[in-house]
Each structure stands twice: as structure tokens, then as C-alpha cells.
Design a protein around this motif. Structure first.
Motif, PDB file in Angstrom:
ATOM      1  N   PHE A  16       0.838  -1.204   0.000  1.00  0.00           N
ATOM      2  CA  PHE A  16       0.000   0.000   0.000  1.00  0.00           C
ATOM      3  C   PHE A  16       0.871   1.251   0.000  1.00  0.00           C
ATOM      4  O   PHE A  16       0.592   2.214  -0.722  1.00  0.00           O
ATOM      5  N   GLY A  17       1.936   1.245   0.785  1.00  0.00           N
ATOM      6  CA  GLY A  17       2.844   2.386   0.809  1.00  0.00           C
ATOM      7  C   GLY A  17       3.509   2.612  -0.535  1.00  0.00           C
ATOM      8  O   GLY A  17       3.591   3.745  -1.013  1.00  0.00           O
ATOM      9  N   LEU A  18       3.986   1.548  -1.155  1.00  0.00           N
ATOM     10  CA  LEU A  18       4.634   1.674  -2.459  1.00  0.00           C
ATOM     11  C   LEU A  18       3.665   2.211  -3.507  1.00  0.00           C
ATOM     12  O   LEU A  18       4.060   2.975  -4.395  1.00  0.00           O
ATOM     13  N   LEU A  19       2.393   1.826  -3.414  1.00  0.00           N
ATOM     14  CA  LEU A  19       1.397   2.374  -4.323  1.00  0.00           C
ATOM     15  C   LEU A  19       1.262   3.876  -4.121  1.00  0.00           C
ATOM     16  O   LEU A  19       1.196   4.646  -5.088  1.00  0.00           O
ATOM     17  N   ASN A  20       1.249   4.312  -2.868  1.00  0.00           N
ATOM     18  CA  ASN A  20       1.154   5.744  -2.589  1.00  0.00           C
ATOM     19  C   ASN A  20       2.378   6.482  -3.107  1.00  0.00           C
ATOM     20  O   ASN A  20       2.266   7.616  -3.592  1.00  0.00           O
ATOM     21  N   GLU A  21       3.551   5.872  -3.006  1.00  0.00           N
ATOM     22  CA  GLU A  21       4.741   6.503  -3.576  1.00  0.00           C
ATOM     23  C   GLU A  21       4.589   6.676  -5.080  1.00  0.00           C
ATOM     24  O   GLU A  21       4.842   7.747  -5.636  1.00  0.00           O
TER      25      GLU A  21
END
Length: 382
Positions: free
Chosen positions: A74-79
Motif C-alpha cells: 500500500f505504501g509503495l502504491l502511494n509513492e
């Protein structure tokens, strides 16, 4: 697709995920970000595309139509989304906050009603906590929800609500007989009116709004959790996800600045050589790359601690958001500096990145609130 600088902090599997998300961003989002910024709005089609890719249901269980991403994924998607457009990432943030709150605190009936629509993109959620006189100090919320037979009567105003102009469902916080409670309010509820807040300084396409509730009758079943459960439990957990999302989005924004600066410095010639050959420019780019990598590491640490359910994850998320957002603003300022007048012109992205970066220092806990909170969260020395 241009290679991504500064990914030594990622494993091969994580970098593969980031590349996948970046491919979507570079096709569906990045080419239109400046246009959306100038227009001050997002087309619903971009969110539909994100839903079809599974990106709106990242925090929703599979049984409700979600994708059930790990928190690091999820974090990598936000990045990745943050590289392309912080306005789109802001909508993903608040939508995910609503999804997380309903998933964690909702009853079976509430999950069945709202989660499949949120995961599928039929509905997009917005987080409605802030008011004209209540921002960082959420205890000062003035909106009220008065019990009336099988309903609550909601009165009050919410302001600075990301995607409030177009969201289909709102997570609203209001005083309930002296106790703050959380309610899921659908857009077509009588008594709810929406006033657009246009021409914002940054994240201009996030479509902020002011919500007015005038004797707005909502069913008792719209309450999330127990009475008085709103601020510490529901809002607290949602805001933690929001800070985490913004931290990663700030990494993406800084990454976009780094890549833009590298392209410009290699192509632009001054004094007979590419700008990149000047040592002071190299210094700025070195600082950018270091900031991006350090911020990403802090976000990875926060994600891994959250996955493990570690108590230290709270401080880790605060630190990640603090470092990534302040770092992104400095990186964005240096990007404009490197590009000079070109960086100030709306035809380019640098000025948009700088405006958006300033917003990252304000939302989901301002820099000053974070400085105070992190100091209190640091373990006492033995």
C-alpha cells in the motif's frame, strides 16, 4: 519507462511492485497532472481506472471485493501515485482512511453495505473531521449528532474536506451527547449540502469542499463503533493510515523532483556545459537523492512495524511523515531553483510539485504538531 533512482533501499520484490505501480502512473496519471492542476478537478475516469486495477480496495478484505494489500505494498502504491500527481494520491489517502475505518470498526451489515462499493469504485469516500475552528485540535469539534428515535440529527460544518466536491460517502465526526462519535453519511442524505473550495494553493485538483449539515437525519445504523468511540479509536486509527499514506506520497513527490532535476540538468546547457556538470548543482541533486532514500527507508520501517502490530509503529509513522514531508518540500524548492524561470512557469511541473509539497507539511498533522508529538513518543532514557 525511465529507471527509478534511489531504490537501493527496496528488495527486488518491492522494486518490482513499485515498477508495476509506476507503469500505471506514467500511463494514466502523470501525463495529465498539470492539466488537472490547472482545471482544479479530477475526472472520475482516473478513479475508475484505479478501481479496475484494484487500487481503491487496497485496505479492504478480499471477501468484500478488496485487494487486501500488505501495508508495505500500500505504501509503495502511494509513492508511485505521488510521483505522478499528489492530488490523485490525496484522494487515495482519504478514500483509504474511510475504507480502513469501516473495515476495522464497522458491523457486518455496515461492511456489506459500503465496502464492496468502495472497493469497486462505485463510491469514493472522504474523511470529514476538520471544521472552520477545529483542525489540529479535534477536541474542539462543534458539529453535533442528536439522537431522535431511530435516527441521529446531524448539524454543523466540515471544512477542507479532500474530494468533498465529488465523494459519495463521508466519514463524519460529531459530538453525541458530549461524546465524539463517527458516522458514515451518504452524499444524497437530505440536509447535506456541499460548497466547493476552489483555487487552493496546492493539490488543486483534490476538489476540496465545505460540508454543511442542516438537520441532516441519518439512521442510527450509520454510527461506526460505539458512542464516544470516534476520536481516539476511529479517527486515531484512520489518521495513522493517513499519515502513513502521506509519508509515502511525499517520497513519491520527492522522487518526481529528483527525476525532473536530473533530466533538466543533463539537457540544459550553461557556460558551455550541461548544468549537471556544475558542482553546486551536483550538491543539490546529491541531497535530493539522499533525502529520497532516507525517507523511503523510514517509510519501509513504519510499514514493517505496522504489519507486525508493534507499538513502536506509532512513532515510526510520525517520524516517516515528518521527515518525508519536510524533505519533499526542500527537494521541491531545490528543483525550482535548478530550473530557474522554467521551474516557475505553469507549463512545467516544478512549480506544481513545490506547491503540493507545502501541502504535505500541513495535512494529516502539521510539521509543528509532529515535532511536539514525536518528542513525546521518544522512549525515556534509562
Amino acid at each position: 519507462m525511465e529507471s527509478i533512482a534511489g531504490v537501493l533501499s527496496l528488495t527486488d520484490a518491492q522494486n518490482k511492485l513499485l515498477q508495476e505501480y509506476r507503469q500505471f502512473t506514467e500511463t494514466e496519471i502523470a501525463p495529465f497532472a498539470n492539466e488537472w492542476d490547472r482545471a482544479g478537478k479530477l475526472p472520475r475516469s482516473v478513479l475508475t481506472g484505479m478501481a479496475e486495477a484494484g487500487y481503491l480496495g487496497t485496505l479492504i478484505p478480499v471477501e468484500y471485493g478488496g485487494s487486501a494489500f500488505s501495508l508495505v505494498a500500500f505504501g509503495l502504491l502511494n509513492e508511485a501515485i505521488g510521483v505522478g500527481c499528489s492530488s490523485v494520491r490525496s484522494v487515495l489517502t482519504v478514500h483509504s482512511m474511510v475504507c480502513q475505518a469501516i473495515t476495522r470498526w464497522g458491523s457486518a451489515a455496515q461492511r456489506e453495505r459500503w465496502l464492496p462499493r468502495l472497493a469497486g469504485g462505485q463510491w469514493v469516500g472522504a474523511f470529514a473531521l476538520s471544521e472552520p475552528d477545529a483542525g489540529s485540535d479535534a477536541a474542539q469539534i462543534a458539529a453535533t449528532a442528536r439522537p431522535d428515535a431511530e435516527h441521529y440529527v446531524l448539524d454543523g460544518t466540515k471544512k477542507w474536506i479532500t474530494y468533498g466536491q465529488a465523494a459519495d460517502v463521508f466519514l463524519v465526526f460529531a459530538g453525541n451527547e458530549g461524546r465524539l462519535s463517527a458516522f458514515v453519511v451518504e452524499r444524497d442524505t437530505p440536509g447535506l449540502t456541499v460548497e466547493p473550495l476552489d483555487d487552493m494553493f496546492g493539490t488543486r485538483a483534490a476538489m476540496l469542499a465545505e460540508l454543511h449539515f442542516d438537520r441532516c437525519r441519518i439512521p442510527r445504523a450509520a454510527m461506526l463503533g460505539r458512542p464516544g468511540f470516534g476520536l481516539v479509536a476511529v479517527a486515531g486509527a484512520a489518521l495513522d493510515i493517513g499519515r502513513y499514506s502521506v509519508a509515502w506520497g511525499s517520497v513519491g513527490l520527492a522522487q518526481a523532483c529528483l527525476e525532473s532535476s536530473l533530466r533538466y540538468a543533463r539537457q540544459r546547457r550553461q557556460f558551455g556545459v550541461p548544468v549537471f556538470d556544475h558542482q553546486l548543482i551536483q550538491r543539490l541533486i546529491t541531497n535530493m537523492a539522499t533525502t529520497v532514500s532516507a525517507a523511503r527507508l523510514l517509510c519501509l520501517q513504519a510499514g514493517e512495524l505496522k504489519e507486525a502490530g508493534a507499538p513502536a509503529s506509532v512513532a515510526a509513522v510520525w517520524m516517516a511523515k515528518y521527515f518525508a514531508s519536510t524533505g519533499a518540500f526542500q527537494v521541491a524548492a531545490d528543483t525550482v531553483q535548478i530550473q530557474g524561470a522554467n521551474g516557475c512557469h505553469p507549463a512545467g511541473s516544478a512549480q506544481r510539485l513545490l506547491r503540493d509539497a507545502k501541502v504535505m507539511e500541513i495535512i494529516e498533522g502539521s510539521t509543528q504538531i509532529q515535532q511536539a508529538m514525536i518528542a513525546q513518543l521518544i522512549p525515556h532514557a534509562a
